[in-house]
Design a protein around this motif. Sequence first.
Motif, short mmCIF file in Angstrom:
data_model
loop_
_atom_site.label_atom_id
_atom_site.label_comp_id
_atom_site.label_asym_id
_atom_site.label_seq_id
_atom_site.Cartn_x
_atom_site.Cartn_y
_atom_site.Cartn_z
N ARG A 232 -0.91 20.91 -17.13
CA ARG A 232 -0.89 20.27 -15.83
C ARG A 232 -0.35 21.17 -14.72
NH1 ARG A 232 -2.25 18.12 -13.11
NH2 ARG A 232 -0.93 16.42 -12.39
N HIS A 233 -1.11 21.22 -13.63
CA HIS A 233 -0.69 21.93 -12.43
C HIS A 233 -1.46 21.38 -11.23
CE1 HIS A 233 -4.44 24.20 -12.68
NE2 HIS A 233 -4.09 24.73 -13.83
N SER A 234 -1.28 21.99 -10.07
CA SER A 234 -1.86 21.44 -8.84
C SER A 234 -3.37 21.62 -8.74
CB SER A 234 -1.19 22.06 -7.61
OG SER A 234 -1.43 23.45 -7.55
N GLY A 235 -3.95 22.37 -9.66
CA GLY A 235 -5.39 22.62 -9.60
C GLY A 235 -6.24 21.75 -10.50
N ASN A 236 -5.61 20.80 -11.21
CA ASN A 236 -6.42 20.00 -12.13
C ASN A 236 -5.99 18.53 -12.21
OD1 ASN A 236 -4.10 20.15 -13.73
ND2 ASN A 236 -4.92 21.75 -15.07
N GLY A 237 -5.37 18.03 -11.16
CA GLY A 237 -4.96 16.63 -11.16
C GLY A 237 -6.11 15.65 -11.33
N PHE A 238 -7.24 15.96 -10.70
CA PHE A 238 -8.39 15.05 -10.76
C PHE A 238 -9.14 15.17 -12.08
CE2 PHE A 238 -7.49 15.79 -6.29
CZ PHE A 238 -7.47 14.51 -5.79
N SER A 239 -9.25 16.37 -12.62
CA SER A 239 -9.94 16.53 -13.91
C SER A 239 -9.16 15.85 -15.03
CB SER A 239 -10.18 18.01 -14.22
OG SER A 239 -9.06 18.80 -13.96
N TYR A 240 -7.83 15.93 -14.98
CA TYR A 240 -7.03 15.22 -15.98
C TYR A 240 -7.14 13.71 -15.81
CZ TYR A 240 -4.54 18.91 -18.54
OH TYR A 240 -4.22 19.95 -19.38
N ALA A 241 -7.14 13.23 -14.57
CA ALA A 241 -7.28 11.79 -14.32
C ALA A 241 -8.63 11.29 -14.81
CB ALA A 241 -7.10 11.49 -12.84
N TYR A 242 -9.65 12.11 -14.64
CA TYR A 242 -11.00 11.78 -15.11
C TYR A 242 -11.03 11.75 -16.64
CZ TYR A 242 -16.12 12.05 -15.62
OH TYR A 242 -17.42 11.81 -15.96
N GLU A 243 -10.48 12.79 -17.24
CA GLU A 243 -10.48 12.92 -18.70
C GLU A 243 -9.70 11.78 -19.36
OE1 GLU A 243 -11.27 14.64 -22.47
OE2 GLU A 243 -12.14 15.04 -20.49
N ILE B 255 0.85 -1.19 0.00
CA ILE B 255 0.00 0.00 0.00
C ILE B 255 0.89 1.24 0.00
CG2 ILE B 255 -1.76 1.29 1.26
CD1 ILE B 255 -2.64 -1.40 2.49
N PRO B 256 0.82 2.07 -1.05
CA PRO B 256 1.66 3.26 -1.12
C PRO B 256 1.20 4.35 -0.15
CG PRO B 256 0.81 2.63 -3.29
CD PRO B 256 0.03 1.87 -2.27
N ILE B 257 2.17 5.02 0.46
CA ILE B 257 1.94 6.25 1.21
C ILE B 257 2.83 7.30 0.57
CG2 ILE B 257 2.14 7.41 3.44
CD1 ILE B 257 1.73 4.70 4.80
N ILE B 258 2.19 8.33 0.01
CA ILE B 258 2.91 9.34 -0.76
C ILE B 258 2.85 10.66 0.01
CG2 ILE B 258 3.09 10.51 -2.99
CD1 ILE B 258 0.80 7.55 -2.89
N ILE B 259 4.01 11.24 0.28
CA ILE B 259 4.08 12.43 1.11
C ILE B 259 4.80 13.56 0.38
CG2 ILE B 259 4.93 13.41 3.29
CD1 ILE B 259 2.73 11.25 3.61
N GLY B 260 4.18 14.75 0.42
CA GLY B 260 4.84 15.94 -0.08
C GLY B 260 4.40 16.35 -1.47
N GLY B 261 4.94 17.51 -1.89
CA GLY B 261 4.61 18.04 -3.20
C GLY B 261 3.24 18.70 -3.23
N GLY B 262 2.86 19.14 -4.44
CA GLY B 262 1.55 19.76 -4.63
C GLY B 262 0.50 18.72 -4.96
N HIS B 263 -0.75 19.18 -5.07
CA HIS B 263 -1.83 18.23 -5.35
C HIS B 263 -1.87 17.81 -6.81
CE1 HIS B 263 -5.58 16.97 -2.88
NE2 HIS B 263 -5.01 15.95 -3.49
N ASN B 264 -0.97 18.35 -7.61
CA ASN B 264 -0.79 17.84 -8.97
C ASN B 264 -0.47 16.35 -8.96
OD1 ASN B 264 1.49 19.58 -7.84
ND2 ASN B 264 2.65 18.16 -9.12
N ASN B 265 0.16 15.88 -7.88
CA ASN B 265 0.59 14.47 -7.83
C ASN B 265 -0.56 13.49 -7.65
OD1 ASN B 265 3.50 14.92 -8.11
ND2 ASN B 265 3.27 16.00 -6.18
N ALA B 266 -1.77 13.98 -7.39
CA ALA B 266 -2.93 13.08 -7.35
C ALA B 266 -3.09 12.36 -8.68
CB ALA B 266 -4.19 13.87 -7.01
N TYR B 267 -2.76 13.06 -9.77
CA TYR B 267 -2.89 12.44 -11.10
C TYR B 267 -2.03 11.18 -11.20
CZ TYR B 267 -2.59 11.64 -16.12
OH TYR B 267 -2.63 11.05 -17.36
N GLY B 268 -0.76 11.29 -10.83
CA GLY B 268 0.13 10.14 -10.91
C GLY B 268 -0.28 9.02 -9.98
#
Length: 342
Positions: A190-201, A147-160
Amino acid sequence: MENIILLNQNELAKITHHRSGEIKFGEKIITVPKDTNILEFMASCEAKFVLFGITEDIGVRANLGRPGTATAYQSALNSLVNIQHNKFCKGSNLLVLGHLDITSEIEAAQSLDSKIKEERKELFKLVEKIDAEVSHVVHQIVKAGKIPIIIGGGHNNAYGNIKGLALAKGKPVNAINFDAHTDFRILEGRHSGNGFSYAYEDGFLKKYFVFGLHENFVSKSVFNTLKELTSRVKFVTYEEIEVKREKNFETELENALEFIKNEPFGIELDLDAIPNIPSSAMTLSGFSVDKARHYLYYFGKHQNASYLHICEGAPELDDSKNNHLTGKLIASMITDFMKAKA
């Protein structure tokens, strides 16, 4: 896994403060031995959780925010290794890989000004490179049965995170996000404000729930988008629960879980949703630390909870004598999640 700068036992020992009669987390945390196949070791070690850090604020800068999120991982690690290894949570259940090697991206970003249109586009491209690195590591951890635990950075990393989990599972996955913002903005780069919209798209995100959205921080166009996608994207606002008192915190946790629980899901937590936590978009109003921790524990208990991501904390923006406290909070949240999954 060549894109990870591994944490070694010597480095771990340097930041672990030993004390007679106590066993610290850092004395039991697992690291990858030198000259060892990382994937084989990760798959065979006793640890259930694999932690890695993302030491960047490029996504935040690309979103015209305040930098500082690059410092959260080390701050969290310094606190995490010095908590107690005991019956409630054991350091031996955690493998710390290290942090993502994004040296070239950080160097390339240093000379770029996000206020200049063409240079901001270059920041977008750098975020895409980080996306690829994050998704690769998350994919490898999940495929190893951890189970990954990812720490740090901006919310852009939600996409990855979402992409990596989806590729490992071979299907789109869900996400729950404790956040003041949707991070579901337009696909402008890509930036920290659209990680989820890109993942959805891109077809990696099936269902998405935003928990505790701040009504004043969401544009009309984003609200219109959410309205169109109501079967797959839902939210509850902070004001509905805490200000207007129209809804109940526990009930909304249950509703959110009901929405996402049938597929593997990632747990996202943006520290800018908690009052007075140094971050790119720091707030004075929001859910308490205790409620944030309960959120992590509540969703972490479910069998389909597949990763934890804590982001947007920026300890370097705290100019007080207590700038270690952001890392201390993240460490507590990591153990809350581990206890839930135990």
